[in-house]
Design an enzyme around this catalytic site. Structure first.
Site, PDB file in Angstrom:
ATOM      1  CE1 TYR A 142      -3.202  -2.795   0.013  1.00 58.49           C
ATOM      2  CE2 TYR A 142      -3.832  -2.212   2.242  1.00 58.49           C
ATOM      3  CZ  TYR A 142      -4.009  -2.985   1.118  1.00 58.49           C
ATOM      4  OH  TYR A 142      -4.983  -3.945   1.086  1.00 58.49           O
ATOM      5  CE  LYS A 215       0.686 -18.030  -0.768  1.00 59.72           C
ATOM      6  NZ  LYS A 215       0.143 -19.407  -0.941  1.00 59.72           N
ATOM      7  CG  ASP A 248      -2.671 -20.018   0.795  1.00 62.54           C
ATOM      8  OD1 ASP A 248      -1.942 -20.189   1.792  1.00 62.54           O
ATOM      9  OD2 ASP A 248      -2.459 -20.592  -0.300  1.00 62.54           O
ATOM     10  CG  ASP A 272      -7.216  -4.426   3.626  1.00 59.45           C
ATOM     11  OD1 ASP A 272      -8.248  -4.366   4.326  1.00 59.45           O
ATOM     12  OD2 ASP A 272      -7.023  -3.688   2.645  1.00 59.45           O
ATOM     13  CG  ASP A 276     -12.405  -6.733   5.068  1.00 59.72           C
ATOM     14  OD1 ASP A 276     -12.352  -6.101   6.136  1.00 59.72           O
ATOM     15  OD2 ASP A 276     -12.410  -6.178   3.962  1.00 59.72           O
TER      16      ASP A 276
END
Length: 392
Positions: A142, A215, A248, A272, A276
């Site tokens: 970001y 990851k 994941d 982020d 959610d």
């Protein structure tokens, strides 16, 4: 009694509506002599663009830097989709995070007993859920540079996300008249270390368990993240249980068996997304608060901080009295806890919310059969009345 300076930034969409319920609570705390808050209000996001053609003005940035804490609503909406990228509504929030060095984002996901059936998962999977996601907030994709879209002709496009932690070069000349968009994720080792310390310190006050997610199987950045977290753990927090999980599969486990986690620590991008996912475990985005914290100042022992609900500006319901103010009120509760050392009062705010939910009152996003519909204002008033009872 110390006076605490708060900057209220309602923002766009439902932001002003839910902020109004926090202001009601602040006014009561002041009038009852329980605390002393001095509030100021500013513009951010689309409202700031409409007024000043920027996502946050220099004057309001100065107010933010001078405040003891910032209470933030929400920004954005279709109205501002076509504004220049550098002044888009979200840029105001990103600037606040960067200029105030708010590197640690705490996002609790708590499933109140009365809302266990509002979750998309079975009651037994979420009842009693109490986890915290610690998201690195000022690094990563970001904020990384360069951010470019290169026009190489022929009307074709290529998007490339590049993870960069130490030295990593990318080819930019593809030829053949194509376009390439580049987002760069950049962290230094110290950034990973400091977010790790926040997670470990928090875990010591909870269930003493941290799960680090990255990851490493396909990204060099994940390899470094894993190495640094392991080293900080071994060197400074051997008493805390540390687990490593791929981001994941971590997302999968959040919706399969979320109560196995306590504190999850991860980078900006994965944080982020995972937060959610956690939102739906609680029944609604309208239920999730967050805190964004900076370093503790050695001299003053204070830290810059911004508190905001995880939900967005929800322009489709703005102005209709349908917004759920609980995440906004809970965010203020986090301010009481982390900025003003008022943990007992924060506990009472949480208890007031739980009591109102147990009474069957619901805003539209968490309404179910057999419960009573409430507007934004009615929910805020009910929570305040319960808090007043608890403080009597």
């Amino acid at each position: 009694m110390a006076t605490h300076k708060l900057l209220l930034l309602p923002g766009d969409g439902i932001g002003p509506e839910v902020m109004g319920e926090v202001k009601r609570l602040i006014d009561w705390l002041n009038s009852a002599g329980i605390a002393k808050f001095e509030t100021d209000t500013g513009l951010v996001g689309g409202s700031a663009y409409d007024a000043h053609k920027v996502s946050i003005s220099e004057g309001d940035m100065a107010k933010a830097l001078a405040a003891d804490a910032i209470i933030f609503g929400a920004v954005g909406g279709p109205k501002w989709d076509a504004v220049p990228y550098e002044v888009r509504p979200e840029a105001g929030l990103l600037r606040l995070r960067k200029d105030l060095a708010l590197f640690a984002n705490l996002r609790p996901a708590v499933c109140y007993p009365a809302l266990a059936d509002a979750s998309s998962l079975k009651r037994e999977a979420v009842e009693g859920l109490d986890i915290v996601i610690v998201r690195e907030l000022t690094g990563g994709v970001y904020f990384g540079e360069p951010k470019t879209i290169t026009d190489l002709g022929n009307g074709q496009k290529r998007a490339v996300d590049t993870q960069v932690y130490d030295t990593y070069e990318i080819e930019t000349d593809l030829g053949n008249g194509q376009k390439r968009a580049v987002d760069t994720q950049v962290y230094d080792t110290y950034e990973i270390e400091r977010i790790g310390r926040v997670a470990f310190e928090l875990a010591r006050k909870r269930k003493n368990k941290v799960t680090s997610m990255e990851k490493r199987n396909v990204m060099k950045s994940g390899v470094l993240w894993n190495e640094v977290m392991t080293a900080v753990h071994k060197r400074e927090y051997p008493d805390v249980t540390l687990e490593h999980q791929l981001a994941d599969s971590g997302g999968m486990m959040l919706v399969k068996a979320p109560k196995q986690f306590d504190v999850i620590v991860t980078d900006n991008l994965f944080g982020d997304m995972l937060s959610d996912i956690a939102a739906m475990l609680t029944g609604s985005l309208g239920m999730l608060p967050s805190a964004s914290l900076g370093e503790v100042d050695v001299k003053s022992k204070k830290r810059k901080a911004l508190y905001e609900p995880v939900h967005g500006s929800a322009p489709d319901i703005a102005g209709q009295g349908l917004a759920n103010p609980i995440a906004m009120i809970s965010s203020f509760g986090m301010a009481l806890r982390y900025s003003f050392d008022m943990g007992d009062l924060a506990d009472k705010v949480d208890a007031a919310i739980a009591a109102v939910l147990a009474s069957g009152l619901r805003t539209a996003d968490i309404k179910s059969e057999g419960t009573t519909a409430a507007s934004t204002t009615q929910m805020g008033e009910a929570i305040l009345k319960e808090l007043q009872k608890l403080h009597a």
